[in-house]
Every structure is written in structure tokens, then in C-alpha cells.
Design a protein around this motif. Sequence first.
Motif, PDB file in Angstrom:
ATOM      1  N   LEU A  24      -7.971 -24.656   6.077  1.00  8.37           N
ATOM      2  CA  LEU A  24      -6.766 -24.870   5.272  1.00  8.37           C
ATOM      3  C   LEU A  24      -7.030 -24.612   3.785  1.00  8.37           C
ATOM      4  O   LEU A  24      -6.175 -24.058   3.090  1.00  8.37           O
ATOM      5  N   THR A  25      -8.213 -24.984   3.316  1.00  6.71           N
ATOM      6  CA  THR A  25      -8.578 -24.745   1.918  1.00  6.71           C
ATOM      7  C   THR A  25      -8.634 -23.250   1.626  1.00  6.71           C
ATOM      8  O   THR A  25      -8.116 -22.785   0.599  1.00  6.71           O
ATOM      9  N   ALA A  26      -9.238 -22.488   2.521  1.00  2.00           N
ATOM     10  CA  ALA A  26      -9.331 -21.034   2.329  1.00  2.00           C
ATOM     11  C   ALA A  26      -7.941 -20.409   2.273  1.00  2.00           C
ATOM     12  O   ALA A  26      -7.664 -19.563   1.408  1.00  2.00           O
ATOM     13  N   LEU A  27      -7.054 -20.830   3.157  1.00  2.00           N
ATOM     14  CA  LEU A  27      -5.695 -20.280   3.168  1.00  2.00           C
ATOM     15  C   LEU A  27      -4.929 -20.689   1.909  1.00  2.00           C
ATOM     16  O   LEU A  27      -4.169 -19.882   1.356  1.00  2.00           O
ATOM     17  N   LEU A  28      -5.120 -21.926   1.444  1.00  2.00           N
ATOM     18  CA  LEU A  28      -4.468 -22.382   0.217  1.00  2.00           C
ATOM     19  C   LEU A  28      -4.952 -21.568  -0.981  1.00  2.00           C
ATOM     20  O   LEU A  28      -4.148 -21.133  -1.811  1.00  2.00           O
ATOM     21  N   GLN A  29      -6.252 -21.359  -1.080  1.00  2.00           N
ATOM     22  CA  GLN A  29      -6.790 -20.596  -2.206  1.00  2.00           C
ATOM     23  C   GLN A  29      -6.265 -19.167  -2.222  1.00  2.00           C
ATOM     24  O   GLN A  29      -6.117 -18.569  -3.279  1.00  2.00           O
ATOM     25  N   ALA A  30      -5.957 -18.629  -1.059  1.00  2.00           N
ATOM     26  CA  ALA A  30      -5.387 -17.285  -0.969  1.00  2.00           C
ATOM     27  C   ALA A  30      -3.867 -17.325  -1.093  1.00  2.00           C
ATOM     28  O   ALA A  30      -3.211 -16.285  -1.007  1.00  2.00           O
ATOM     29  N   GLU A  31      -3.302 -18.517  -1.274  1.00  2.00           N
ATOM     30  CA  GLU A  31      -1.854 -18.722  -1.374  1.00  2.00           C
ATOM     31  C   GLU A  31      -1.123 -18.154  -0.164  1.00  2.00           C
ATOM     32  O   GLU A  31      -0.063 -17.533  -0.281  1.00  2.00           O
ATOM     33  N   CYS A  32      -1.705 -18.401   1.002  1.00  2.00           N
ATOM     34  CA  CYS A  32      -1.125 -17.928   2.255  1.00  2.00           C
ATOM     35  C   CYS A  32      -0.431 -19.103   2.942  1.00  2.00           C
ATOM     36  O   CYS A  32      -1.091 -20.069   3.358  1.00  2.00           O
ATOM     37  N   ASN A  33       0.877 -19.033   3.048  1.00  2.00           N
ATOM     38  CA  ASN A  33       1.648 -20.111   3.662  1.00  2.00           C
ATOM     39  C   ASN A  33       1.482 -20.114   5.177  1.00  2.00           C
ATOM     40  O   ASN A  33       1.477 -19.057   5.819  1.00  2.00           O
ATOM     41  N   ILE A  34       1.405 -21.306   5.721  1.00  2.00           N
ATOM     42  CA  ILE A  34       1.328 -21.499   7.162  1.00  2.00           C
ATOM     43  C   ILE A  34       2.717 -21.906   7.647  1.00  2.00           C
ATOM     44  O   ILE A  34       3.288 -22.876   7.151  1.00  2.00           O
ATOM     45  N   HIS A  35       3.247 -21.170   8.612  1.00  5.07           N
ATOM     46  CA  HIS A  35       4.544 -21.525   9.181  1.00  5.07           C
ATOM     47  C   HIS A  35       4.393 -22.606  10.238  1.00  5.07           C
ATOM     48  O   HIS A  35       5.183 -23.529  10.305  1.00  5.07           O
ATOM     49  N   PHE A  36       3.395 -22.444  11.102  1.00  9.29           N
ATOM     50  CA  PHE A  36       3.073 -23.496  12.070  1.00  9.29           C
ATOM     51  C   PHE A  36       1.663 -23.280  12.586  1.00  9.29           C
ATOM     52  O   PHE A  36       1.088 -22.212  12.456  1.00  9.29           O
TER      53      PHE A  36
END
Length: 151
Positions: free
Chosen positions: A96-108
Motif C-alpha cells: 500500500l505504501t508503494a502504491l501511495l508513493q506512486a499516487e496510484c488509487n486502488i478501486h478495490f
Amino acid sequence: MDVAEGLAGYRVKQFSVFMANKAGRLLDIVALFAASNIHVVALTILDAADSAIARIVVDDPDKAKLIFEEHAVAFSQCNLIVVELPNSADDLRPVLTALLQAECNIHFVYSFMTRPRGKAALALHVEDEEVAANVLVQNDFKLLSQDDITR
């Protein structure tokens, strides 16, 4: 490794099955799969008063699509990124941290029922598959393909 070039190999198909909210409907679908030797490997249900949506990942999506079409089951299809958690559920935070740092939103997100290679795995539907795949690989996470989840 440039994930963008091979991103198609990292995509896993998910079906969203629209069904009446009545007892036994999910069992009906699973029974159709079982008759064709298709296995459900991940599942989540979104429940509403009159209907439900089952999000399903199977080990043979091409055969599952044919089953849905033959039996007039209402469905849609989308791609997921499936990431293996190398050590334990404690690896959720770094993903989740890696995705947040890349500003990649998670839909589900939801977890797999089976454990490919004996490790936990997460199904992610994200805003940008390419960004998610690249950032996860750059952070040393293994992405699973449809072949990896086939029994």
C-alpha cells in the motif's frame, strides 16, 4: 525489467457476476464451474437489498466466459493486478505504501482463497495498471499472472 512491455502477462481476469439476491445463486454458479473443472481462486461479494455482485477470479477465465454465455449469466470482466505477499500479511503495508508513493488509487482489493506457491496473494483493481505494476516490481514484489494461479 520494463513491466509496461509485458503488462499483459501480469493481468489476471476478474468476472463481476450480477445475480439476484436469493439463497443458492452463488452455489449455482460454482456448480456450473465444477461441472467444467473450473476452480474459483478468489471471491468477494457486494451485497445489496435486491441483488448482489460476485467478483470472481477463476483458474480458467476463457472457459468460465463460455459457461456464462452459454447459461445467459449476466457478467462483466476487468483486469486485476495480483501481487504475492512474500512473507506474510505484514507485507500489506509496504504494498500500500508503494502504491501511495506512486499516487496510484486502488478501486478495490481482496485476497485469494488459494495460496499460489504457498504464499498469500492480493487482487488489486487500480486506477492505472501500468503504474501499479511498475512500482510493485520496482519494490521487489512479485506479480502473478493468470498462469501462476491456474491449478
